[in-house]
Design a protein around this motif. Structure first.
Motif, PDB file in Angstrom:
ATOM      1  N   GLY A  85       0.794  -1.224   0.000  1.00  0.00           N
ATOM      2  CA  GLY A  85       0.000   0.000   0.000  1.00  0.00           C
ATOM      3  C   GLY A  85       0.829   1.278   0.000  1.00  0.00           C
ATOM      4  O   GLY A  85       0.316   2.347   0.310  1.00  0.00           O
ATOM      5  N   ILE A  86       2.090   1.185  -0.365  1.00  0.00           N
ATOM      6  CA  ILE A  86       2.959   2.360  -0.409  1.00  0.00           C
ATOM      7  C   ILE A  86       2.812   3.089  -1.741  1.00  0.00           C
ATOM      8  O   ILE A  86       2.837   4.317  -1.799  1.00  0.00           O
ATOM      9  CB  ILE A  86       4.430   1.951  -0.148  1.00  0.00           C
ATOM     10  CG1 ILE A  86       4.547   1.435   1.292  1.00  0.00           C
ATOM     11  CG2 ILE A  86       5.389   3.102  -0.417  1.00  0.00           C
ATOM     12  CD1 ILE A  86       5.886   0.808   1.625  1.00  0.00           C
ATOM     13  N   VAL A  87       2.667   2.322  -2.814  1.00  0.00           N
ATOM     14  CA  VAL A  87       2.424   2.901  -4.135  1.00  0.00           C
ATOM     15  C   VAL A  87       1.158   2.272  -4.708  1.00  0.00           C
ATOM     16  O   VAL A  87       0.720   1.213  -4.266  1.00  0.00           O
ATOM     17  CB  VAL A  87       3.602   2.672  -5.117  1.00  0.00           C
ATOM     18  CG1 VAL A  87       4.864   3.362  -4.628  1.00  0.00           C
ATOM     19  CG2 VAL A  87       3.849   1.197  -5.375  1.00  0.00           C
ATOM     20  N   SER A  88       0.607   2.954  -5.683  1.00  0.00           N
ATOM     21  CA  SER A  88      -0.511   2.362  -6.422  1.00  0.00           C
ATOM     22  C   SER A  88      -0.125   2.370  -7.895  1.00  0.00           C
ATOM     23  O   SER A  88       0.586   3.258  -8.363  1.00  0.00           O
ATOM     24  CB  SER A  88      -1.815   3.132  -6.180  1.00  0.00           C
ATOM     25  OG  SER A  88      -1.659   4.483  -6.491  1.00  0.00           O
ATOM     26  N   TYR A 101       3.405   4.185 -11.733  1.00  0.00           N
ATOM     27  CA  TYR A 101       3.184   4.166 -10.286  1.00  0.00           C
ATOM     28  C   TYR A 101       3.140   5.571  -9.737  1.00  0.00           C
ATOM     29  O   TYR A 101       3.748   6.497 -10.275  1.00  0.00           O
ATOM     30  CB  TYR A 101       4.316   3.401  -9.585  1.00  0.00           C
ATOM     31  CG  TYR A 101       4.248   1.920  -9.822  1.00  0.00           C
ATOM     32  CD1 TYR A 101       3.481   1.104  -9.003  1.00  0.00           C
ATOM     33  CD2 TYR A 101       4.949   1.333 -10.874  1.00  0.00           C
ATOM     34  CE1 TYR A 101       3.412  -0.264  -9.222  1.00  0.00           C
ATOM     35  CE2 TYR A 101       4.888  -0.031 -11.095  1.00  0.00           C
ATOM     36  CZ  TYR A 101       4.128  -0.821 -10.262  1.00  0.00           C
ATOM     37  OH  TYR A 101       4.060  -2.171 -10.477  1.00  0.00           O
ATOM     38  N   LYS A 102       2.394   5.708  -8.654  1.00  0.00           N
ATOM     39  CA  LYS A 102       2.383   6.944  -7.882  1.00  0.00           C
ATOM     40  C   LYS A 102       2.293   6.572  -6.413  1.00  0.00           C
ATOM     41  O   LYS A 102       1.946   5.425  -6.072  1.00  0.00           O
ATOM     42  CB  LYS A 102       1.243   7.860  -8.312  1.00  0.00           C
ATOM     43  CG  LYS A 102      -0.142   7.325  -8.052  1.00  0.00           C
ATOM     44  CD  LYS A 102      -1.169   8.315  -8.540  1.00  0.00           C
ATOM     45  CE  LYS A 102      -2.563   7.879  -8.121  1.00  0.00           C
ATOM     46  NZ  LYS A 102      -3.548   8.910  -8.418  1.00  0.00           N
ATOM     47  N   LEU A 103       2.619   7.513  -5.558  1.00  0.00           N
ATOM     48  CA  LEU A 103       2.535   7.252  -4.123  1.00  0.00           C
ATOM     49  C   LEU A 103       1.080   7.034  -3.739  1.00  0.00           C
ATOM     50  O   LEU A 103       0.192   7.770  -4.168  1.00  0.00           O
ATOM     51  CB  LEU A 103       3.111   8.423  -3.323  1.00  0.00           C
ATOM     52  CG  LEU A 103       4.609   8.677  -3.445  1.00  0.00           C
ATOM     53  CD1 LEU A 103       5.008   9.900  -2.614  1.00  0.00           C
ATOM     54  CD2 LEU A 103       5.410   7.465  -3.020  1.00  0.00           C
ATOM     55  N   ALA A 104       0.840   6.037  -2.920  1.00  0.00           N
ATOM     56  CA  ALA A 104      -0.517   5.757  -2.449  1.00  0.00           C
ATOM     57  C   ALA A 104      -0.813   6.505  -1.157  1.00  0.00           C
ATOM     58  O   ALA A 104      -1.965   6.582  -0.733  1.00  0.00           O
ATOM     59  CB  ALA A 104      -0.696   4.258  -2.234  1.00  0.00           C
ATOM     60  N   ASP A 159       8.616   1.191   6.746  1.00  0.00           N
ATOM     61  CA  ASP A 159       7.549   0.705   5.867  1.00  0.00           C
ATOM     62  C   ASP A 159       8.146   0.119   4.587  1.00  0.00           C
ATOM     63  O   ASP A 159       7.729  -0.936   4.114  1.00  0.00           O
ATOM     64  CB  ASP A 159       6.586   1.838   5.476  1.00  0.00           C
ATOM     65  CG  ASP A 159       5.806   2.402   6.654  1.00  0.00           C
ATOM     66  OD1 ASP A 159       5.565   1.667   7.629  1.00  0.00           O
ATOM     67  OD2 ASP A 159       5.452   3.601   6.585  1.00  0.00           O
ATOM     68  N   VAL A 160       9.144   0.816   4.045  1.00  0.00           N
ATOM     69  CA  VAL A 160       9.782   0.382   2.800  1.00  0.00           C
ATOM     70  C   VAL A 160      10.605  -0.885   3.045  1.00  0.00           C
ATOM     71  O   VAL A 160      10.515  -1.845   2.275  1.00  0.00           O
ATOM     72  CB  VAL A 160      10.645   1.514   2.203  1.00  0.00           C
ATOM     73  CG1 VAL A 160      11.389   1.045   0.960  1.00  0.00           C
ATOM     74  CG2 VAL A 160       9.769   2.729   1.878  1.00  0.00           C
ATOM     75  N   VAL A 161      11.383  -0.890   4.109  1.00  0.00           N
ATOM     76  CA  VAL A 161      12.192  -2.077   4.436  1.00  0.00           C
ATOM     77  C   VAL A 161      11.291  -3.294   4.606  1.00  0.00           C
ATOM     78  O   VAL A 161      11.548  -4.357   4.028  1.00  0.00           O
ATOM     79  CB  VAL A 161      13.037  -1.851   5.714  1.00  0.00           C
ATOM     80  CG1 VAL A 161      13.651  -3.156   6.211  1.00  0.00           C
ATOM     81  CG2 VAL A 161      14.123  -0.814   5.472  1.00  0.00           C
ATOM     82  N   GLU A 162      10.241  -3.156   5.377  1.00  0.00           N
ATOM     83  CA  GLU A 162       9.343  -4.284   5.631  1.00  0.00           C
ATOM     84  C   GLU A 162       8.641  -4.743   4.357  1.00  0.00           C
ATOM     85  O   GLU A 162       8.460  -5.942   4.136  1.00  0.00           O
ATOM     86  CB  GLU A 162       8.328  -3.921   6.710  1.00  0.00           C
ATOM     87  CG  GLU A 162       7.559  -5.110   7.219  1.00  0.00           C
ATOM     88  CD  GLU A 162       6.724  -4.785   8.428  1.00  0.00           C
ATOM     89  OE1 GLU A 162       6.673  -5.635   9.336  1.00  0.00           O
ATOM     90  OE2 GLU A 162       6.106  -3.696   8.485  1.00  0.00           O
TER      91      GLU A 162
END
Length: 163
Positions: A53-56, A65-68, A78-81
């Motif tokens: 759910g970080i990008v859509s 893609y864009k940021l969600a 969030d990115v690491v996980e």
């Protein structure tokens, strides 16, 4: 301990998405070309970011893609996980239970492993630090440490690629 290079590429690419107009997206091909990496590799990374759910993703020829979420709501953790998965770094195998005294049954082993507790505590401190660093912070930091021209040229590269 080592995170995969996918984490680094993800963070860099996410910064490039910050300045994209809200109705526009950036193509994976453009992101991969800009970074000098395989489109297939970056697609896999972005698939994980999308699932988290970080990008859509925007389908179609002009898709990408864009940021969600807002950059203030996306942490390094969030990115690491998303890229690495939720598994802890230290994998306790309870080897203490195989020790000589515990095998003989003369002593009762504690129900926890002290080494595991220390390692999990250290990991939690690292996660807290990574949670405190947001994508918005990274963007501001890059504005501070990189020459203005590089930031402007980067923004132009991605705005041009969507035309």
């Amino acid at each position: 301990m080592q995170y995969s290079v996918g984490v680094e590429y993800a963070l860099h690419c996410l910064v490039y998405l910050i300045d994209a107009p809200s109705k526009e997206s950036v193509g994976i091909k453009d992101l991969a070309e800009f970074q000098g990496i395989s489109e297939t590799f970056l697609s896999k990374v972005f698939g994980k970011l999308s699932k988290a759910g970080i990008v859509s993703s925007i389908p179609g020829v002009k898709g990408g893609y864009k940021l969600a979420k807002s950059p203030e709501d996306i942490s390094f953790w969030d990115v690491v996980e998303a890229v690495e998965g939720p598994k802890p770094i230290f994998q306790c195998k309870n080897i203490k239970d195989n020790g000589y005294l515990y095998r003989e049954g003369c002593c009762s082993a504690p129900s926890f492993c002290t080494i595991n507790l220390v390692m999990l505590s250290a990991e939690e401190k690292m996660r807290e630090d990574l949670r405190s660093k947001k994508l918005s912070w990274l963007n501001e930091e890059l504005n501070r440490v990189l020459p203005k021209q590089i930031r402007e040229d980067t923004r132009k590269y991605f705005s041009k690629s969507n035309i």
